[in-house]
Design an enzyme around this catalytic site. Structure first.
Site, PDB file in Angstrom:
ATOM      1  N   SER A   1       0.855  -1.193   0.000  1.00  0.00           N
ATOM      2  CA  SER A   1       0.000   0.000   0.000  1.00  0.00           C
ATOM      3  C   SER A   1       0.886   1.236   0.000  1.00  0.00           C
ATOM      4  O   SER A   1       2.026   1.197   0.505  1.00  0.00           O
ATOM      5  CB  SER A   1      -0.888   0.017   1.253  1.00  0.00           C
ATOM      6  OG  SER A   1      -1.546   1.267   1.401  1.00  0.00           O
TER       7      SER A   1
ATOM      8  N   TYR B   1      -2.681  -1.685  10.355  1.00  0.00           N
ATOM      9  CA  TYR B   1      -2.757  -1.892   8.904  1.00  0.00           C
ATOM     10  C   TYR B   1      -1.514  -1.339   8.220  1.00  0.00           C
ATOM     11  O   TYR B   1      -0.871  -2.030   7.408  1.00  0.00           O
ATOM     12  CB  TYR B   1      -4.009  -1.221   8.333  1.00  0.00           C
ATOM     13  CG  TYR B   1      -4.077  -1.258   6.828  1.00  0.00           C
ATOM     14  CD1 TYR B   1      -4.616  -2.363   6.170  1.00  0.00           C
ATOM     15  CD2 TYR B   1      -3.598  -0.207   6.049  1.00  0.00           C
ATOM     16  CE1 TYR B   1      -4.665  -2.421   4.785  1.00  0.00           C
ATOM     17  CE2 TYR B   1      -3.631  -0.253   4.666  1.00  0.00           C
ATOM     18  CZ  TYR B   1      -4.182  -1.359   4.039  1.00  0.00           C
ATOM     19  OH  TYR B   1      -4.212  -1.409   2.668  1.00  0.00           O
TER      20      TYR B   1
END
Length: 249
Positions: free
Chosen positions: A139, A152
């Protein structure tokens, strides 16, 4: 990786970026197998894409991963590409977390341990395949974290690091190792499907597939929209970007 003729397993392939990649790669002439924990999402995706296959897998459960890998190889012996895409994202208020840390542990198990375990389980098979590849989805938040989703972001930073080490250890093995680092994309993750600030999913998939099927394939698949995050530190913009992203938290 080769644009077509592969047998590709995509975790988390029933929705969002995983489904977008699965459908695009299926259209290019690859045998695509999607996996995930939600049977309904898998069934809807395969029904919409005749010829696509599915296998149920909850990557959060370590005991099932090796058995899943063995079953996948038995059913699809030509399997030569693994895309570790499955992931979950949850907001966390660190001062208010319960003692069991259930959210944090689920995120680590799914986003980090899942790919590590599945990669380990499939490596012996992939070493025997022509044109093999392991593709890990990280990400843009691996490089500049969003403070409201600390675990996360930490798992995605770990996936970036793990992928670099995996690539180095597998050099000369014939297995290509690629990282896909998406920006904020319009998906169900954190209810972002309708957020106008996010990159439209169709646009993201189109740009990503164009990069992924280049010859040679770049080691990092970075659409233009994620490059600000990816290179924030190198460009001396990390502090400003971090503060800008997190000023409302």
């Amino acid at each position: 990786m080769n644009p077509s003729g592969n047998t590709i397993l995509i975790t988390g392939g029933g929705s969002g970026i995983g489904r977008g990649l699965a459908e695009a790669l299926h259209t290019l002439g690859n045998q695509v197998i999607i996996s995930g924990r939600r049977q309904k999402a898998l069934d809807e995706t395969t029904a919409a894409n005749p010829g696509m296959q599915s296998l149920t897998l909850d990557v959060e459960q370590p005991g099932s991963i090796r058995a899943f890998a063995s079953g996948a190889v038995e059913k699809f012996p030509a399997l030569n590409v693994l895309i570790n895409n499955a992931g979950i994202m949850r907001a966390e208020k660190l001062l208010e977390q319960p003692e069991d840390l259930a959210d944090a542990e689920a995120i680590v198990a799914t986003n980090l341990l899942g790919p590590v375990r599945l990669t380990a389980a499939l490596l012996p098979h992939l070493k025997q395949q022509q044109g093999a590849a392991i593709i890990n989805v990280s990400s843009g938040l691996a490089f500049v974290p969003l403070a409201m989703t600390p675990t996360y972001c930490a798992t995605k930073a770990a996936i970036h690091s793990y992928t670099q080490s995996l690539r180095w250890q597998l050099k000369g093995s014939g297995i290509e190792v690629v990282e896909i680092a998406p920006p904020y994309v319009q998906t169900e993750l954190m209810n972002g499907a309708e957020d106008p600030r996010a990159m439209p999913l169709k646009e993201y998939i189109s740009e990503t597939i164009a990069l992924l099927t280049q010859q040679p394939t770049p080691p990092e698949i970075l659409v233009e929209r994620v490059k600000g995050l990816r290179f924030a530190a190198e460009n001396g913009k990390y502090d400003a970007m971090f503060q800008g992203m997190n000023s409302s938290f």
